[in-house]
Design a protein around this motif. Sequence first.
Motif, PDB file in Angstrom:
ATOM      1  N   LYS A 273      62.053  27.156  40.030  1.00 55.01           N
ATOM      2  CA  LYS A 273      63.543  27.805  39.666  1.00 55.01           C
ATOM      3  C   LYS A 273      64.536  26.630  40.243  1.00 55.01           C
ATOM      4  N   THR A 274      64.292  25.561  39.703  1.00 59.17           N
ATOM      5  CA  THR A 274      65.180  24.369  40.329  1.00 59.17           C
ATOM      6  C   THR A 274      65.066  23.418  39.107  1.00 59.17           C
ATOM      7  N   ILE A 275      66.137  22.345  38.981  1.00 60.18           N
ATOM      8  CA  ILE A 275      66.072  21.481  37.798  1.00 60.18           C
ATOM      9  C   ILE A 275      66.631  20.214  38.568  1.00 60.18           C
ATOM     10  N   ARG A 276      66.242  19.169  37.824  1.00 62.27           N
ATOM     11  CA  ARG A 276      66.692  17.936  38.561  1.00 62.27           C
ATOM     12  C   ARG A 276      67.354  17.266  37.396  1.00 62.27           C
ATOM     13  N   PRO A 277      68.531  16.998  37.468  1.00 58.49           N
ATOM     14  CA  PRO A 277      69.452  16.323  36.228  1.00 58.49           C
ATOM     15  C   PRO A 277      68.947  14.857  36.071  1.00 58.49           C
ATOM     16  N   VAL A 278      68.791  14.211  34.833  1.00 54.89           N
ATOM     17  CA  VAL A 278      68.387  12.778  34.774  1.00 54.89           C
ATOM     18  C   VAL A 278      69.176  12.027  35.529  1.00 54.89           C
ATOM     19  N   GLY A 279      68.480  11.256  36.144  1.00 57.71           N
ATOM     20  CA  GLY A 279      69.247  10.161  37.273  1.00 57.71           C
ATOM     21  C   GLY A 279      69.454  10.602  38.500  1.00 57.71           C
ATOM     22  N   SER A 280      69.469  11.939  38.808  1.00 60.61           N
ATOM     23  CA  SER A 280      69.908  12.500  40.023  1.00 60.61           C
ATOM     24  C   SER A 280      68.534  12.590  41.219  1.00 60.61           C
ATOM     25  N   GLU A 281      68.869  12.512  42.440  1.00 64.68           N
ATOM     26  CA  GLU A 281      67.643  12.606  43.449  1.00 64.68           C
ATOM     27  C   GLU A 281      67.487  13.814  43.965  1.00 64.68           C
ATOM     28  N   ARG A 282      68.650  14.882  43.629  1.00 64.52           N
ATOM     29  CA  ARG A 282      68.752  16.164  44.070  1.00 64.52           C
ATOM     30  C   ARG A 282      68.183  17.365  43.166  1.00 64.52           C
ATOM     31  N   GLU A 283      67.606  18.433  43.387  1.00 64.55           N
ATOM     32  CA  GLU A 283      67.366  19.338  42.575  1.00 64.55           C
ATOM     33  C   GLU A 283      68.420  20.626  42.956  1.00 64.55           C
ATOM     34  N   ILE A 284      68.608  21.194  41.853  1.00 64.86           N
ATOM     35  CA  ILE A 284      69.668  22.170  41.620  1.00 64.86           C
ATOM     36  C   ILE A 284      68.972  23.660  41.535  1.00 64.86           C
ATOM     37  N   PRO A 285      69.284  24.534  42.089  1.00 72.27           N
ATOM     38  CA  PRO A 285      68.694  25.897  42.036  1.00 72.27           C
ATOM     39  C   PRO A 285      69.158  26.512  40.561  1.00 72.27           C
ATOM     40  N   THR A 286      68.469  27.287  39.886  1.00 75.82           N
ATOM     41  CA  THR A 286      68.700  28.000  38.652  1.00 75.82           C
ATOM     42  C   THR A 286      68.316  29.368  38.536  1.00 75.82           C
ATOM     43  N   GLN A 287      68.911  29.976  37.830  1.00 77.06           N
ATOM     44  CA  GLN A 287      68.698  31.529  37.799  1.00 77.06           C
ATOM     45  C   GLN A 287      68.764  31.914  36.353  1.00 77.06           C
TER      46      GLN A 287
END
Length: 467
Positions: A273-287
């Motif tokens: 339930k997380t995504i990591r944008p291309v080029g990013s080192e951090r994951e973002i929660p998604t619902q």
Amino acid sequence: MTSSTLDYNLCRSASVLVVDDESGMRSFLQKALQKHFGLVEVAGSIDLAEEIRRRCHFDLLIVDVKLPGRSGIEWHEALDDPNRHSDVIFMTAYAELDTAIQALRVGAADFILKPFRLEQMMNAVMRVLKRRQLARENFLLRREVTRYLESETPMLGNSNSIKRLEAVIRRVAPTPSAVLIEGESGTGKELVARALHQHSGREGPFVPVNCGAISPELLEAELFGHTKGAFTGADRAREGLFTYAAGGTLFLDEIGELPLSMQAKLLRALEQKTIRPVGSEREIPTQVRILAATNRKLSEEVKAHHFREDLFFRLNVLTLTLPPLRDRVEDLPQLAHYFSRKLSSDLGLPAVPFTHDDLKAMQSHSWPGNIRELKNFIERCILLGHLPLDELIDDEDDQNLGAGYPSCWPLEEVEKRHILRVLSACEGNKSAAARQLGVARKTLDRKLVSWMETDISAPMLMDIDEP
């Protein structure tokens, strides 16, 4: 603030960065916000906050105006960044009019005086996030207006298969479970996905994406977003469709077209339930709620090692198989009349009336393109001003000259069809066709010319003759 006033889906998918030089305030807000929001980070200065912001995009920045070094209003990297826009709520202990005016000029979404109650802050945060969600929905509305016009057909039909399908939709729509929709091309898979979303009660948008229409190189960025400079041509950061669908439904059409490498990344996003944008080192929660569709049999694709088994099991919580139009021909009259009324209005042309025999002829056709083919056929009828009934003979019947013609055809249509078949069998040789038909060559020429003049859809005829 009571839990009933919070939009759970909207909160869990949001990321927040708090910037305040008072450790007590940072701790207070971090503990309060982490109970409801997907990602919460804190910083004690603008320089430290900018380091964090460069690594991860935030939906909302909560910033104290008075900070050591640079004030919050002087955080130009964040306030003036058109590629990674974040909404900003400023906090201050000094009720000065000039400060408030400055905050509004640099684009503050809200302004809160210290000390404040937690309820005040949470109300401000929710107002900002709901405005942000509305902006995303407006973007999607502009993006999808053409697709919507193509898919606004209501779910029509009184056949048992359609009634069963509608009952299942009503039962499973309010749940968060993934649904896999299978069926031939043109059976209305996106229509079913939209119906599931509309009856789900979810406040977020319905976001469709055709997995087969996007190049594999760009698909990851399209779904998960990307940072500025992540790849050639990425001159600005962009949020992905997972983010735009926050609190709503993401419809992955033609999911069988996903390359295997992308299937692994999608599986991780669904499980974590997380995504990591291309080029990013951090994951973002998604619902988001996931609906997927395919015109293939995914179970067969798994056996052929074209589709990951673990992703198939993750998506295959419930499978809805849509019947082809040939298996629900009792619904065809209702569909035909609906398309006739709608398309005649859209085109500004009179509708073509259907006789009982016309509908019987349509019901005898196999409709390999299903409802999409029927809609195009009705549109062609309206444009021509009549029914091109010769189109309703299936290929296997067309190859058999002795198969006869539908009893609903008028005599002139049978004559035309037979002459064109004989001419085709004679490879365009009009003299040979005339002899086989038992008519004069001039008679054959006269009929062919009349058909070309009255029917713009008539085939171009080769002028081949014997030496």
